[in-house]
Design an enzyme around this catalytic site. Structure first.
Site, PDB file in Angstrom:
ATOM      1  N   LYS A  13    -101.972  67.100 -54.458  1.00 43.65           N
ATOM      2  CA  LYS A  13    -101.698  67.327 -55.892  1.00 43.65           C
ATOM      3  C   LYS A  13     -99.971  67.499 -56.130  1.00 43.65           C
ATOM      4  CE  LYS A  13    -106.019  69.815 -55.840  1.00 43.65           C
ATOM      5  NZ  LYS A  13    -106.032  69.390 -54.618  1.00 43.65           N
ATOM      6  N   ARG A 127     -99.456  74.368 -43.762  1.00 44.68           N
ATOM      7  CA  ARG A 127     -98.907  74.554 -44.572  1.00 44.68           C
ATOM      8  C   ARG A 127     -98.394  75.646 -44.909  1.00 44.68           C
ATOM      9  NH1 ARG A 127    -101.686  73.536 -50.906  1.00 44.68           N
ATOM     10  NH2 ARG A 127    -103.238  75.303 -49.786  1.00 44.68           N
TER      11      ARG A 127
END
Ligand code: AP5
Ligand code: ZN
Length: 208
Positions: A13, A127
């Site tokens: 997103k 990440r």
């Protein structure tokens, strides 16, 4: 254009929002980024939110809704916004609809970035996030390409917490897919492909 992004933790997103903001100048309203900024600044809200975030739980609605209201009223959000990470449950979605209606505005699209859970666990474990501006990239990127800030691993990107965040998503956030289908604004993109391929489809779906 006023857009809500839906999707599991790690679906991409934030990545797609960054690209839409860079190309079209929409305001990026990420409740995760706003909450992490409050934690970093040590505000009352940040102190209250930190425990929930570190445990992978949702922060209480009242705290998050106030943050979003403030951002929706800001000047930069008047010509289109992307909500990233909000709403997270039906109560937040209903409140958003009534706040927007009170402002004479509405949502144009709710875009679901669909990715299987195996892929999101792998993505989140590797990440890295910029300490200064919240930019995200896979491990190996040590300096933020946007602001030269330092990249770090988020406290909630640890395996046990990732699993809990996925459960919270399934139980509390996934029902919003039906909610927005019922409002005839749901669109879905297959997010399990290279970023630029996903982005090309995102633009086509949003007619941008
Ligand atoms: P939040 O910050 O919103 O986290 P999240 O929803 O869990 O989403 P993420 O930021 O983890 O994922 P993303 O989909 O943006 O993925 P990204 O683009 O980074 O929320 C954190 C916490 O805050 C919550 O747990 C909660 O406590 C609290 N909170 C926030 N909002 C709240 C609310 N409304 N109510 C209550 N509490 C709230 O991508 C992930 C990785 O994959 C990156 O490394 C990226 O480079 C990579 N990647 C992206 N796309 C691709 C691709 N297509 N292929 C390969 N790799 C990709
Ligand atoms: Zn940065």
């Amino acid at each position: 254009m006023n857009i809500v992004l839906l999707g599991a933790p790690g679906a991409g997103k934030g990545t797609q929002a960054q690209k839409l903001v860079a190309e079209f100048g929409f305001a990026h309203i990420s409740t995760g980024d706003l909450l992490r900024a409050a934690v970093k600044a040590g505000t009352k809200l940040g102190v209250e939110a930190k425990g929930y975030m570190d445990a992978g739980k949702l922060v209480p609605d009242a705290l998050v809704i106030d943050l979003v209201k403030e951002r929706l009223e800001a000047d930069d959000a008047q010509n289109g916004f992307i909500l990233d990470g909000f709403p997270r449950n039906t109560a937040q979605a209903v409140t958003l609809d009534s706040e927007l209606a009170a402002m004479g505005r509405n949502l144009d699209a709710a875009l679901l970035v669909a990715v299987p859970s195996e892929s999101v666990v792998a993505r989140l474990s590797s990440r890295r996030t910029c300490k200064s501006c919240g930019y995200t990239a896979p491990a190996g990127v040590d300096v933020c390409p946007r602001c030269n800030g330092e990249m770090y691993q988020r406290d909630d990107d640890k395996p046990e917490t990732i699993r809990h965040r996925l459960d919270v998503y399934e139980n509390q956030t996934a029902p919003l897919v039906e909610y927005y289908k019922g409002h005839s604004i749901l669109k879905e993109v297959n997010g399990d492909r290279p970023v630029d391929e996903v982005y090309a489809d995102v633009k086509a779906l949003l007619a941008l």
